[in-house]
Design an enzyme around this catalytic site. Structure first.
Site, short mmCIF file in Angstrom:
data_model
loop_
_atom_site.label_atom_id
_atom_site.label_comp_id
_atom_site.label_asym_id
_atom_site.label_seq_id
_atom_site.Cartn_x
_atom_site.Cartn_y
_atom_site.Cartn_z
N LEU A 1 0.85 -1.19 0.00
CA LEU A 1 0.00 0.00 0.00
C LEU A 1 0.89 1.24 0.00
O LEU A 1 2.08 1.17 0.30
CB LEU A 1 -0.90 0.01 1.24
CG LEU A 1 -1.91 -1.13 1.34
CD1 LEU A 1 -2.65 -1.08 2.67
CD2 LEU A 1 -2.91 -1.08 0.18
N SER A 2 0.30 2.38 -0.30
CA SER A 2 1.10 3.60 -0.31
C SER A 2 1.68 3.88 1.07
O SER A 2 2.81 4.37 1.18
CB SER A 2 0.29 4.79 -0.81
OG SER A 2 -0.89 4.97 -0.06
N GLU A 3 0.94 3.56 2.15
CA GLU A 3 1.50 3.68 3.49
C GLU A 3 0.99 2.58 4.42
O GLU A 3 -0.17 2.13 4.29
CB GLU A 3 1.17 5.03 4.13
CG GLU A 3 2.07 6.17 3.70
CD GLU A 3 1.45 7.03 2.63
OE1 GLU A 3 2.12 7.97 2.16
OE2 GLU A 3 0.30 6.77 2.26
N THR A 4 1.85 2.18 5.33
CA THR A 4 1.54 1.25 6.42
C THR A 4 2.02 1.93 7.69
O THR A 4 3.11 2.49 7.73
CB THR A 4 2.27 -0.08 6.22
OG1 THR A 4 1.82 -0.69 5.01
CG2 THR A 4 2.01 -1.04 7.39
N HIS B 1 -3.18 10.83 4.90
CA HIS B 1 -4.22 9.80 5.02
C HIS B 1 -3.84 8.76 6.07
O HIS B 1 -4.72 8.27 6.80
CB HIS B 1 -4.57 9.20 3.65
CG HIS B 1 -3.94 7.91 3.30
ND1 HIS B 1 -2.72 7.82 2.70
CD2 HIS B 1 -4.39 6.63 3.46
CE1 HIS B 1 -2.42 6.54 2.50
NE2 HIS B 1 -3.42 5.80 2.95
#
Length: 275
Positions: free
Chosen positions: A42-45, A74
């Site tokens: 994902l774009s961020e974790t 986000h």
């Protein structure tokens, strides 16, 4: 470990930007965090940890597939949602997050919203960078209506184009980006959305981020109350078949006032993860 995946910036299922949230992550090493972030893709974790600052309710570490970020929007909203849903109780009316960028205030209301952190880099963009940006976006130099550094951690440079249709039509040259992280903005003539945004950041392991709180925060600090209304809704993710809706509002004087960035949040996956 408890795990949540939260969709951020959409009231409709599966049309926002998901963030993976690992709860009670104090025992994890940097290597484990980085490996899990690569695995989720994902774009961020994010990883929720006990705060080290007594003014904070929790500490957050934010990872992309390509490395750690001091701040991202986000993940801030999605992690606050997951922390509250898991029974977190803030010390005051607002939630206070500790992260690499310092303390970030998250307001509860109809939707969660965060106070944009101070920019770590701001101001005009030099001509050499403007030429590189135009080449990366595959547009002419004269197509860049305005540009400014609006970096609050990820490295954003903001670019204003003539209109939303021009933004949606972009087909970037990924090989030309180098270290650039480019946020592109184009206004709508009318309708419920003021602008369309796209966030290009191939250096973080994902060419285009679906919906980006940090970029919207920087754009609000740059343009709200001048080229854009003091309060507006931005669209993002259209090209990626998302329908991100980011609510931006300016309190105070354009350029120096406080900018708040909000969006809807909902948990789409809940369970446990074995790291």
């Amino acid at each position: 470990m408890r795990f949540s995946q939260v969709d951020v910036f959409s009231a409709e299922p599966l049309l926002g930007n998901p963030v993976a949230v690992v709860h009670d992550a104090a025992g994890l090493s940097d290597e484990q965090m980085a490996a899990f972030a690569r695995w989720t893709n994902l774009s961020e974790t994010t990883f929720l940890l006990p705060p080290t600052d007594p003014a904070a309710d929790y500490r957050l570490r934010i990872w992309t597939p390509g490395g750690e970020l001091p701040f991202a929007g986000h993940p801030t909203l999605g992690s606050a949602h997951a922390w509250l849903e898991a029974g977190g109780v803030p010390a005051g009316d607002d939630v206070v997050q500790e992260c690499g960028a310092g303390l970030v205030t998250i307001r509860r209301g109809d939707r969660l919203s965060f106070a944009a952190p101070p920019l770590t880099r701001s101001g005009p963009v030099d001509e050499a960078d403007l030429e590189a940006i135009a080449a990366a976006l595959r547009v002419g130099r004269d197509d860049l209506v305005d540009a400014a550094w609006i970096d609050n951690g990820p490295g954003w440079v903001g670019v204003l184009l003539a209109d939303a249709a021009t933004v949606l039509a972009l087909e970037p040259d990924w090989a030309a980006f180098g270290d650039l992280k480019i946020g592109v903005v184009g206004p709508y003539a009318d309708g419920p959305l003021a602008v369309e945004l796209r966030a290009f950041c191939p250096g973080y392991g994902m060419p285009e981020d679906p919906v980006t709180g940090s970029l919207n925060a920087g754009v609000g600090q740059w343009l709200a109350g001048t080229r854009l209304p003091r309060s507006y809704v931005a669209g993002q993710g259209t090209v990626l078949q998302r329908a991100g809706r980011v609510h931006v509002s300016l309190v105070g004087t354009p350029g120096t006032g406080e900018v708040w960035v909000g969006g809807d949040t909902r948990t789409t996956v809940a369970g446990s993860v074995d790291l």
